[in-house]
Design a protein around this motif. Structure first.
Motif: not given
Length: 225
Positions: A44-58
């Motif tokens: 779950k942490m990995l999936q949430r990490f990816k979601e946070h990263d995607l929101k902050g991409y750029g």
């Protein structure tokens, strides 16, 4: 098929696999800040990490990306570098990137026949680190990073700058990228044909029509042979 004189490339998720790098970055943060986390929670942490990263991409401020993740999953141990999120990210993330042999072989074959360059959005420091750590700098005749020139894709000026540096005309150039708006629409604004690299076969729900679409990097060879 038209004969081209140059091919320009996007960096993240075109030449380099950013998804794999994000997975690696998560592993570094996990080892640094956590221990004895149940496997289901870790997933779950990995999936949430990816979601946070995607929101902050750029977004260059990675504290805004990671702080919500740390709020959701409180750390057991602090980060290195005096717990400075930005310093930690800038040091580790560029080192999470690697380039596969298929991409290297394809670039070498393309380079034998046409000029090649990179146009990438992002921080000069981080993008240069990615390029240097993967030795991409040895293959390309020009590398343009948005922060260093003051404008970014899809602004047509960043594409025109690359054309000037390579001394080629738009109609003699292809641009290859994974982002339908920043890459494909952007290069079209400069009169360059855009090849959409779409390995996951994402449906194009925009009005942007790429010149071509490929699902693997080596298929680009058909446009110069």
């Amino acid at each position: 098929m038209k004969s081209y004189k140059a091919i320009l490339f996007d960096l993240d998720d075109t030449l380099l696999n950013r998804d794999q790098a994000v997975d690696q970055m998560f592993s570094i943060i996990y080892e640094e800040c956590y221990e004895n986390v149940p496997p289901l929670v870790e997933n779950k942490m990995l999936q949430r990490f990816k979601e946070h990263d995607l929101k902050g991409y750029g977004n260059g401020d990675k504290e805004q990306v990671l702080k919500p993740f740390f709020d959701e999953f409180p750390r057991k141990f602090p980060l290195q570098n005096n717990n400075d999120i930005q310093v930690f990210w800038d040091y580790h993330f560029p080192r999470c990137f690697s380039i596969n042999q298929n991409t290297i072989d394809t670039i070498n074959n393309i380079k034998k026949q046409v000029k090649v360059g990179i146009i990438t959005n992002g921080s000069t420091q981080r993008q240069k680190a990615k390029i240097n750590n993967t030795n991409l700098n040895q293959w390309f005749e020009t590398i343009i990073i948005s922060e260093g020139v003051g404008f970014s894709k899809p602004d047509k000026r960043i594409f025109e700058l690359a054309l000037n540096k390579l001394n080629v005309q738009p109609e003699d150039t292809l641009f290859v990228g994974d982002h339908i708006e920043k890459d494909i629409s952007g290069c079209q604004n400069a009169g360059i044909n855009g090849v959409w690299l779409n390995p996951h076969k994402v449906e194009n729900n925009t009005e942007i029509k790429p010149y071509a679409e490929v699902d693997s990097f080596d298929r680009l060879l058909s446009y110069i042979q």
